[in-house]
Design a protein around this motif. Structure first.
Motif, PDB file in Angstrom:
ATOM      1  N   ARG A 227       0.825  -1.201   0.000  1.00  0.00           N
ATOM      2  CA  ARG A 227       0.000   0.000   0.000  1.00  0.00           C
ATOM      3  C   ARG A 227       0.868   1.263   0.000  1.00  0.00           C
ATOM      4  O   ARG A 227       0.615   2.222  -0.717  1.00  0.00           O
ATOM      5  CB  ARG A 227      -0.936  -0.010   1.213  1.00  0.00           C
ATOM      6  N   GLU A 228       1.926   1.242   0.808  1.00  0.00           N
ATOM      7  CA  GLU A 228       2.779   2.435   0.889  1.00  0.00           C
ATOM      8  C   GLU A 228       3.521   2.651  -0.431  1.00  0.00           C
ATOM      9  O   GLU A 228       3.702   3.787  -0.872  1.00  0.00           O
ATOM     10  CB  GLU A 228       3.769   2.306   2.051  1.00  0.00           C
ATOM     11  N   LEU A 229       3.935   1.545  -1.052  1.00  0.00           N
ATOM     12  CA  LEU A 229       4.583   1.702  -2.361  1.00  0.00           C
ATOM     13  C   LEU A 229       3.578   2.236  -3.387  1.00  0.00           C
ATOM     14  O   LEU A 229       3.908   3.088  -4.213  1.00  0.00           O
ATOM     15  CB  LEU A 229       5.190   0.369  -2.837  1.00  0.00           C
ATOM     16  N   ALA A 230       2.338   1.730  -3.316  1.00  0.00           N
ATOM     17  CA  ALA A 230       1.298   2.238  -4.229  1.00  0.00           C
ATOM     18  C   ALA A 230       1.094   3.738  -4.003  1.00  0.00           C
ATOM     19  O   ALA A 230       0.927   4.515  -4.957  1.00  0.00           O
ATOM     20  CB  ALA A 230      -0.006   1.476  -4.018  1.00  0.00           C
ATOM     21  N   GLU A 231       1.127   4.166  -2.746  1.00  0.00           N
ATOM     22  CA  GLU A 231       0.964   5.599  -2.466  1.00  0.00           C
ATOM     23  C   GLU A 231       2.146   6.390  -3.013  1.00  0.00           C
ATOM     24  O   GLU A 231       1.987   7.468  -3.575  1.00  0.00           O
ATOM     25  CB  GLU A 231       0.814   5.820  -0.952  1.00  0.00           C
ATOM     26  N   LEU A 232       3.353   5.797  -2.848  1.00  0.00           N
ATOM     27  CA  LEU A 232       4.541   6.479  -3.363  1.00  0.00           C
ATOM     28  C   LEU A 232       4.493   6.602  -4.883  1.00  0.00           C
ATOM     29  O   LEU A 232       4.975   7.575  -5.462  1.00  0.00           O
ATOM     30  CB  LEU A 232       5.795   5.699  -2.943  1.00  0.00           C
ATOM     31  N   MET A 233       3.905   5.587  -5.541  1.00  0.00           N
ATOM     32  CA  MET A 233       3.903   5.567  -7.008  1.00  0.00           C
ATOM     33  C   MET A 233       2.795   6.433  -7.616  1.00  0.00           C
ATOM     34  O   MET A 233       2.743   6.589  -8.841  1.00  0.00           O
ATOM     35  CB  MET A 233       3.791   4.119  -7.512  1.00  0.00           C
ATOM     36  N   THR A 234       1.901   6.958  -6.804  1.00  0.00           N
ATOM     37  CA  THR A 234       0.902   7.857  -7.365  1.00  0.00           C
ATOM     38  C   THR A 234       1.624   9.072  -7.951  1.00  0.00           C
ATOM     39  O   THR A 234       2.642   9.516  -7.418  1.00  0.00           O
ATOM     40  CB  THR A 234      -0.110   8.339  -6.307  1.00  0.00           C
ATOM     41  N   GLY A 235       1.093   9.575  -9.037  1.00  0.00           N
ATOM     42  CA  GLY A 235       1.748  10.669  -9.745  1.00  0.00           C
ATOM     43  C   GLY A 235       2.229  10.249 -11.120  1.00  0.00           C
ATOM     44  O   GLY A 235       2.302  11.052 -12.035  1.00  0.00           O
ATOM     45  N   LEU A 236       2.521   8.930 -11.284  1.00  0.00           N
ATOM     46  CA  LEU A 236       2.908   8.410 -12.597  1.00  0.00           C
ATOM     47  C   LEU A 236       1.670   8.440 -13.493  1.00  0.00           C
ATOM     48  O   LEU A 236       0.633   7.898 -13.131  1.00  0.00           O
ATOM     49  CB  LEU A 236       3.415   6.969 -12.467  1.00  0.00           C
ATOM     50  N   SER A 237       1.778   9.069 -14.638  1.00  0.00           N
ATOM     51  CA  SER A 237       0.593   9.130 -15.495  1.00  0.00           C
ATOM     52  C   SER A 237       0.992   9.161 -16.962  1.00  0.00           C
ATOM     53  O   SER A 237       2.090   9.575 -17.318  1.00  0.00           O
ATOM     54  CB  SER A 237      -0.252  10.362 -15.165  1.00  0.00           C
ATOM     55  N   TYR A 238       0.077   8.672 -17.770  1.00  0.00           N
ATOM     56  CA  TYR A 238       0.319   8.685 -19.213  1.00  0.00           C
ATOM     57  C   TYR A 238      -0.998   8.826 -19.953  1.00  0.00           C
ATOM     58  O   TYR A 238      -1.998   8.215 -19.579  1.00  0.00           O
ATOM     59  CB  TYR A 238       0.988   7.381 -19.679  1.00  0.00           C
ATOM     60  N   ASP A 239      -1.017   9.665 -20.960  1.00  0.00           N
ATOM     61  CA  ASP A 239      -2.057   9.555 -21.979  1.00  0.00           C
ATOM     62  C   ASP A 239      -1.438   9.928 -23.313  1.00  0.00           C
ATOM     63  O   ASP A 239      -0.407  10.591 -23.376  1.00  0.00           O
ATOM     64  CB  ASP A 239      -3.301  10.384 -21.635  1.00  0.00           C
ATOM     65  N   ARG A 241      -2.097  11.949 -25.698  1.00  0.00           N
ATOM     66  CA  ARG A 241      -1.915  13.321 -26.180  1.00  0.00           C
ATOM     67  C   ARG A 241      -0.885  14.098 -25.374  1.00  0.00           C
ATOM     68  O   ARG A 241      -0.176  14.949 -25.902  1.00  0.00           O
ATOM     69  CB  ARG A 241      -3.258  14.047 -26.198  1.00  0.00           C
ATOM     70  N   ASN A 242      -0.792  13.803 -24.064  1.00  0.00           N
ATOM     71  CA  ASN A 242       0.154  14.549 -23.229  1.00  0.00           C
ATOM     72  C   ASN A 242       1.420  13.771 -22.901  1.00  0.00           C
ATOM     73  O   ASN A 242       2.335  14.319 -22.296  1.00  0.00           O
ATOM     74  CB  ASN A 242      -0.535  14.968 -21.925  1.00  0.00           C
ATOM     75  N   GLY A 243       1.458  12.517 -23.287  1.00  0.00           N
ATOM     76  CA  GLY A 243       2.641  11.714 -23.035  1.00  0.00           C
ATOM     77  C   GLY A 243       2.789  11.327 -21.571  1.00  0.00           C
ATOM     78  O   GLY A 243       1.849  11.423 -20.786  1.00  0.00           O
ATOM     79  N   PHE A 244       4.013  10.888 -21.210  1.00  0.00           N
ATOM     80  CA  PHE A 244       4.302  10.501 -19.835  1.00  0.00           C
ATOM     81  C   PHE A 244       4.525  11.744 -18.995  1.00  0.00           C
ATOM     82  O   PHE A 244       5.235  12.657 -19.398  1.00  0.00           O
ATOM     83  CB  PHE A 244       5.553   9.619 -19.795  1.00  0.00           C
ATOM     84  N   ASN A 245       3.899  11.773 -17.835  1.00  0.00           N
ATOM     85  CA  ASN A 245       4.126  12.886 -16.918  1.00  0.00           C
ATOM     86  C   ASN A 245       4.145  12.385 -15.485  1.00  0.00           C
ATOM     87  O   ASN A 245       3.425  11.440 -15.148  1.00  0.00           O
ATOM     88  CB  ASN A 245       3.002  13.928 -17.031  1.00  0.00           C
ATOM     89  N   TYR A 246       4.960  13.012 -14.660  1.00  0.00           N
ATOM     90  CA  TYR A 246       4.811  12.832 -13.223  1.00  0.00           C
ATOM     91  C   TYR A 246       3.987  14.008 -12.732  1.00  0.00           C
ATOM     92  O   TYR A 246       4.385  15.166 -12.855  1.00  0.00           O
ATOM     93  CB  TYR A 246       6.165  12.788 -12.520  1.00  0.00           C
ATOM     94  N   ARG A 247       2.814  13.724 -12.173  1.00  0.00           N
ATOM     95  CA  ARG A 247       1.880  14.798 -11.808  1.00  0.00           C
ATOM     96  C   ARG A 247       1.754  14.862 -10.279  1.00  0.00           C
ATOM     97  O   ARG A 247       1.005  14.075  -9.688  1.00  0.00           O
ATOM     98  CB  ARG A 247       0.517  14.543 -12.452  1.00  0.00           C
ATOM     99  N   ARG A 268       7.521  18.793  -1.820  1.00  0.00           N
ATOM    100  CA  ARG A 268       6.716  18.451  -2.984  1.00  0.00           C
ATOM    101  C   ARG A 268       7.136  17.069  -3.513  1.00  0.00           C
ATOM    102  O   ARG A 268       8.324  16.757  -3.618  1.00  0.00           O
ATOM    103  CB  ARG A 268       6.972  19.532  -4.050  1.00  0.00           C
ATOM    104  N   ALA A 269       6.139  16.216  -3.822  1.00  0.00           N
ATOM    105  CA  ALA A 269       6.432  14.870  -4.318  1.00  0.00           C
ATOM    106  C   ALA A 269       7.169  14.949  -5.656  1.00  0.00           C
ATOM    107  O   ALA A 269       6.810  15.746  -6.515  1.00  0.00           O
ATOM    108  CB  ALA A 269       5.126  14.096  -4.495  1.00  0.00           C
ATOM    109  N   VAL A 270       8.195  14.137  -5.803  1.00  0.00           N
ATOM    110  CA  VAL A 270       8.962  14.128  -7.054  1.00  0.00           C
ATOM    111  C   VAL A 270       9.203  12.700  -7.520  1.00  0.00           C
ATOM    112  O   VAL A 270       9.232  11.766  -6.725  1.00  0.00           O
ATOM    113  CB  VAL A 270      10.331  14.855  -6.905  1.00  0.00           C
ATOM    114  N   LEU A 271       9.398  12.572  -8.836  1.00  0.00           N
ATOM    115  CA  LEU A 271       9.633  11.266  -9.451  1.00  0.00           C
ATOM    116  C   LEU A 271      10.864  10.585  -8.856  1.00  0.00           C
ATOM    117  O   LEU A 271      10.921   9.359  -8.732  1.00  0.00           O
ATOM    118  CB  LEU A 271       9.800  11.467 -10.970  1.00  0.00           C
ATOM    119  N   GLN A 272      11.843  11.386  -8.473  1.00  0.00           N
ATOM    120  CA  GLN A 272      13.094  10.833  -7.948  1.00  0.00           C
ATOM    121  C   GLN A 272      12.853   9.954  -6.711  1.00  0.00           C
ATOM    122  O   GLN A 272      13.581   8.988  -6.487  1.00  0.00           O
ATOM    123  CB  GLN A 272      14.069  11.982  -7.631  1.00  0.00           C
TER     124      GLN A 272
END
Lengths: 473, 393
Positions: A227-239, A241-247, A268-272
Motif C-alpha cells: 500500500r505504501e509503495l502504491a501511495e509512493l507511485m501515485t503521480g505516474l501518469s500517461y495519456d 496526447r500529453n505523453g508521460f508525466n509525473y503529476r 513536494r512529491a517528485v519522481l526521484q
C-alpha cells in the motif's frame, strides 16, 4: 563423446550427462542454436560481448510514434462516428495496420534473433520482456507494447537491473497494463479538489513490482508495504496526447515507508523518490536471490541448484545488480553443462532455432508478407501455446517443460516441422548434413539412427526439428 | 517395420515404472464417481456478443427507438419466440431447438465486471469465475478447472479444451486434454514409427506424442466440412466425439463478436458460427444430446443505442444462450430490466439483473451434484447462488 544415462528414478526428465564443448553449449543453451551460416561463440567472453547486439536499433519503436498512431486511430473512429458512415476505408486501413503490428513485431523479433551470431542478447530480451510482462489492450496499444521492449528492456539488458526495473515499471505500457494510470492519492490535491469523484489508489502495479518484478512472493513484505509503495507511485501518469508525466497533483502527500525505509516527505512529491525506492528494492538480497533464481530457471534447468543461485545472488549483491556480471557466473558455472537438454525451448525460441538450423536468414524472414507471415509464423507459434503479445497474466509464460509438451502443443510443433520448411525454402536441406550442422555432435543415438531412415527429405528434416533433442536445450 | 533393438526395450521397461504414475493418462481411468451421462459444453463468445440483437426484446417499445438498423424485430425477419423476444434471423437454424424445448436464454446477465469494458479483462473475469477482483490471480485457475478438482474420479480425459485459442476457463491444477480438430499430423507410418523411436527414452515427449498420434487418428479429417462455418462446425463436431467417449466437459471459443460497425454483417457471421457449432454438437452427440447442457457466454453486452456506424460499443448486461437436451428450453429466463431512461446501467447499457455465474453454478449443481458451498466459495468465489432458475429439465 561419452553418454551416461543417469536413469530417471529422481526426475521425470531423462538426465543425460555428456561432454559438450563450450561453443555448442553456448549456442544451444544460451543462444538460438547452431547455424550452418555462422560459427558459435568460442568462449564466455565472446558470449558476454554478444549481449551488446541486443541494443535498440535506429528503427526502434518509440512511445511518441506509438502515441501518434493511437491518436490517429481515435480520431478516425470519432470522425467515422460523427459522419455516421458505415464504411470508412481510412479507418479500416489504419485499424488493420495496427492489428497487424502483432505479426510485424514478431517478424522483426524473429529476424533479429535468427541473424544474431551469438544469440544471448535476443534471448535476454525475450527473458526480460517476459519478466516484465505487458499485454496491449486492443490494436491501438500494439505499437506501445513494441516501444516498451525497445525503450525499457533493450537499453538495459547489459546494465544494472535497477535501471531496467525503473524504466519498465514507469513505462506508459506498464502504467496502462497494470492500472497505475488509474491510481491517484486519496489525499492528493486532485482528490481534495474533486471530492465527489471516486479518486483512489490502485495497488496492482505496486504489488507486482514487489511480488513479480523484484522480491518474489515468499519475500517478507507485507500488505502495508504494498500500500505504501502504491501511495509512493501515485503521480505516474500517461495519456497519448500529453505523453508521460509525473503529476504531483495526483500524488499522495507525505512520506511512505516501504520495507522499513522512508521515501518522500513533506516537500513536494517528485519522481526521484520513486527511483530511489526502486533502487533500494532492487538491491535487496530477496531481489538478488529471486531474480537470479528466475534467470537460472530460464537458462539452466527447471530446478537449479542452490549453489548456482546463491553464487549469482552473491555477485548481484557485490555489484548492485550489474547484470553482465551475474550472467557471467551462470555462464561459467559447471551446472550449465551438467544440465544439458533439461530445458524445453519455448515456442518462440523453438521457431527461431529451427529457422537458424534451416539456414533461413533474417532477410528472408523480413520478406514474408500477408498472408504467409501469420500462416508460417504467428499462428503456428500460437498453436504451440505462445500467442504473441497475449501472455495470460502478468507472471508471463510458464517455464516448466510439461507446460509446453502437451499432446496438442507437441502436435503443433511436429506439424510445423513438417510443413514450414517447404514454405520457406525452395529446396529442403539434406537431413544427413543438417543433423551435423544442427547438433554439432550432440545428437542422441536414437535420432542419428532414425534420421537417415526417413522416407523423404521433408520427413527427415521434420524428425530433426521435432525431435526431443532439438526441442530441448 | 522398424526393429527396435533389445537394449532399447530394456531401457524403456525401466523408464515406464517412473513415468506412468506421473502422466495423467496412464493412471487407471475410472468414471465410477462421475455422473455417467451428464455433459457440459461451455462456449466462450470472445468480443462481446450483442445480446439485444441476438435475442431481440422487441416487445419493449424502447428498442425500436434506440436502434433503427439493428435488432429490427419480427417485422423485418427476426423469428418471434414468445411475443416479447425474437431470435435474430441468422440464428434460424436453432429455431427448431427452441420449438423442441432444447434452446433457452437468460437476458440481462453479466459477470461482476463493470465500467472499464476491456475485452481482455472481461474475458479474464468470465473464465476465472471470480468476483470483481482484478487483476485475476491465475494461480487459482479457471472455474471449469476448479470444478474438475471438486469432482472425484475426474481424469485428464474428463475435460477437453478444444481449438487453438487458450482456454483459461480450464487452466489450473486439474489435468485436462486439449486438441484442435484441424491439427493435422499427416505423417507416413514410417515417420510415425521413427518418431516413436526418437522419443522413446524421453517420457514427456513419448507420452505427449503417443496421445497426439492417438487423438489425431481418432479425428476424422475427411468429415470436415467446407465453407465459412467450417471451423465452428469442426469445433462442435470434435467436441462431440470426445463427449461421446470418455469426456464429460468441453470448452471452446468462438470469436468475431466485436460489432462496432456494420453490425448486420459482423454479428451475422458470428451467429452463423454459433448456430453451426451448436448444430454440430447436437448432430455429433446423437442420443447423448439428451444429457447435454451447452452454455454460450460472453464477457459483456453492448450499448443499447446503435452508434453512428451501424454498430454498437462495449456495454455491460448481455445474454447467455443455453442449448441441449438437458435444459428446460423454449423459454426466457431472468428478469427484464427495461430500456427506458433511468432503467439503463450508466445511461448506456442494459442493466444486469443476474450474475451469469449463477446460471453456470446451477447447471453444475444440477448436472454434477456440486455442493452449494463449493460453488459459492471455491468455483465461483463470492457468488451468491440465489434462487434456482430451474434451467435443467
Amino acid at each position: 563423446m561419452i553418454w551416461h544415462n543417469f536413469g530417471t528414478e529422481f526426475s521425470e526428465v531423462t538426465a543425460w550427462h555428456m561432454t559438450v564443448d563450450f561453443p555448442q553449449l553456448a549456442a544451444i543453451r544460451l543462444g538460438y542454436g547452431l547455424s550452418p551460416l555462422t560459427p558459435p561463440p568460442q568462449d564466455p567472453a565472446e558470449v558476454l560481448a554478444g549481449i551488446g547486439l541486443a541494443s535498440p536499433l535506429p528503427t526502434a519503436m518509440t512511445t511518441s510514434r506509438a502515441a501518434t498512431m493511437s491518436i490517429r486511430l481515435a480520431d478516425l473512429r470519432k470522425a467515422r462516428q460523427e459522419r455516421g458512415g458505415e464504411e470508412d476505408k481510412e479507418f479500416q486501413a489504419h485499424n488493420q495496420m495496427l492489428g497487424r503490428q502483432i505479426h510485424r513485431d514478431l517478424q522483426r523479433r524473429i529476424a533479429r534473433a535468427v541473424d544474431d551470431p551469438v544469440g544471448i542478447g535476443e534471448r535476454l530480451v525475450q527473458f526480460w520482456a517476459d519478466h516484465f510482462t505487458v499485454r496491449p489492450d486492443g490494436p491501438g496499444q500494439n505499437p506501445l507494447a513494441m516501444a516498451f521492449v525497445d525503450e525499457a528492456i533493450r537499453p538495459h539488458v547489459n546494465g544494472r537491473f535497477e535501471d531496467m526495473f525503473f524504466a519498465a515499471d514507469t513505462h506508459p505500457m506498464m502504467l496502462l497494463y497494470l492500472d497505475q494510470n488509474r491510481s491517484k492519492g486519496p489525499n492528493s490535491i486532485a482528490a481534495i479538489k474533486q471530492p465527489k469523484r471516486n479518486i483512489g489508489l490502485n495497488e496492482n502495479l505496486a504489488r507486482e513490482a514487489l511480488e513479480l518484478h523484484t522480491l518474489g512472493v515468499g519475500a517478507p513484505y507485507t500488505q502495508k508495504d504494498v500500500r505504501e509503495l502504491a501511495e509512493l507511485m501515485t503521480g505516474l501518469s500517461y495519456d497519448n496526447r500529453n505523453g508521460f508525466n509525473y503529476r504531483p497533483q495526483i500524488a499522495e502527500p507525505g512520506a511512505e515507508t516501504v520495507m522499513g525505509i522512508n521515501y518522500g516527505g513533506d516537500k513536494r512529491a517528485v519522481l526521484q523518490d520513486i527511483r530511489v525506492a526502486f533502487r533500494d528494492i532492487a538491491r535487496r538480497p530477496e531481489a538478488a536471490h529471486y531474480i537470479s533464481w528466475k534467470l537460472a530457471v530460464h537458462f539452466v534447468s527447471d530446478n537449479p541448484s542452490p549453489d548456482l543461485v546463491d553464487a549469482m545472488a552473491a555477485k548481484w549483491l557485490d555489484t548492485d545488480g550489474h547484470l553482465p556480471q551475474v550472467y557471467r557466473v551462470m555462464i561459467t558455472h559447471p551446472e550449465l553443462a551438467a544440465t544439458f537438454r533439461q530445458k524445453v525451448r519455448q515456442p518462440f525460441d523453438y521457431v527461431v532455432a529451427a529457422l537458424r538450423a534451416l539456414g533461413v536468414t533474417g532477410r528472408q524472414v523480413m520478406a514474408l508478407d500477408f498472408p504467409q507471415l501469420p500462416a508460417v509464423l504467428t499462428e503456428p507459434i500460437a498453436r504451440m501455446g505462445q500467442r504473441w503479445m497475449r501472455p495470460i497474466g502478468p507472471d508471463g509464460w510458464p517455464e516448466g517443460a510439461e507446460s509446453w509438451v502437451a499432446p496438442q502443443l507437441l502436435a503443433a510443433r511436429i506439424s510445423w516441422a513438417l510443413t514450414a520448411p517447404g514454405k520457406l525454402l525452395t529446396q529442403a536441406p539434406d537431413p544427413r548434413a543438417m543433423i551435423e550442422t544442427t547438433f554439432g555432435g550432440t545428437q542422441s543415438e536414437q535420432l542419428a539412427w532414425a534420421v537417415p531412415k526417413a522416407e523423404s527429405q521433408a520427413e527427415g528434416v521434420a524428425l530433426i526439428l521435432a525431435s526431443n533433442d532439438f526441442n530441448r536445450r | 517395420m522398424i526393429q527396435l533393438d533389445r537394449r532399447l526395450f530394456l531401457k524403456s521397461a525401466a523408464l515406464i515404472g517412473c513415468s506412468a504414475a506421473a502422466h495423467p493418462l496412464t493412471s487407471t481411468i475410472t468414471f465410477a464417481a462421475l455422473p455417467a451421462d451428464s455433459r457440459l459444453v461451455v462456449i466462450i463468445l470472445r468480443g462481446a456478443m450483442d445480446g439485444l440483437d441476438a435475442i431481440q426484446p422487441y416487445g419493449d417499445p424502447m428498442l425500436a427507438k434506440l436502434r433503427q438498423n439493428i435488432s429490427v424485430g419480427p417485422d423485418n425477419g427476426a423469428l418471434d419466440l414468445d411475443g416479447f423476444y425474437a431470435l435474430h434471423p441468422r440464428l434460424a437454424p436453432l429455431k427448431p431447438l427452441w420449438d423442441k424445448g432444447e434452446l433457452a436464454f437468460a437476458h440481462a446477465v453479466s459477470t461482476p465486471y463493470r465500467d472499464k469494458r476491456s475485452h481482455f479483462d472481461g474475458q479474464d473475469l468470465l473464465e476465472a469465475g471470480s468476483g470483481n477482483d482484478l487483476p485475476i490471480d491465475w494461480r487459482s485457475g479457471g472455474w471449469l478447472n476448479r470444478m474438475l478438482q471438486a469432482m472425484p474420479g475426474s481424469t485428464a480425459e474428463t475435460a477437453y479444451a478444444v481449438g487453438v485459442e487458450p482456454m483459461r476457463i480450464l487452466s489450473g491444477e486439474a489435468a485436462h486434454l486439449g486438441w484442435a480438430p484441424r491439427a493435422s499430423l499427416a505423417l507416413s507410418p514410417q515417420a510415425q514409427m521413427l518418431f516413436d523411436h526418437v522419443y522413446h527414452d524421453d517420457p514427456i515427449f513419448r507420452e505427449a506424442a503417443r496421445d497426439a498420434f492417438r487423438i489425431a487418428a481418432e479425428t476424422d479429417q475427411t468429415a470436415m466440412t467446407k465453407g465459412p462455418t467450417a471451423d465452428a462446425t469442426a469445433l462442435g463436431a470434435f467436441a462431440a466425439t470426445r463427449l461421446n467417449a470418455q469426456s464429460r466437459i468441453a470448452a471452446f471459443s468462438l470469436s468475431g463478436w466485436d460489432s462496432h460497425a456494420n453490425q448486420p454483417n459482423v454479428l451475422g457471421r458470428a451467429l452463423d458460427n454459433l448456430a453451426a457449432a451448436i448444430i454440430a454438437l447436437r448432430d455429433g452427440l446423437g442420443a447423448n444430446w439428451g444429457s447435454t447442457t451447452v452454455l454460450a457466454m460472453t464477457e459483456f453486452g453492448r450499448t443499447v443505442r446503435e452508434n453512428g456506424s451501424g454498430g454498437t460499443d462495449h456495454g455491460t448486461g448481455g445474454a447467455l444462450l443455453m442449448a441441449g437436451g438437458a435444459i428446460r428450453g423454449g423459454r426466457a429466463f431472468g428478469d427484464w430490466p427495461g430500456l427506458a431512461d433511468g432503467q439503463l446501467y450508466a445511461d448506456r447499457d442494459l442493466l444486469p439483473t443476474r450474475d451469469v455465474r449463477a446460471y453456470a453454478a446451477w447447471a453444475l449443481r444440477g448436472q454434477f451434484g456440486i455442493g452449494k458451498d463449493v460453488l459459492e466459495r471455491t468455483i465461483f468465489p463470492g457468488l451468491d447462488l440465489g434462487h434456482d432458475p430451474k434451467i435443467l429439465a
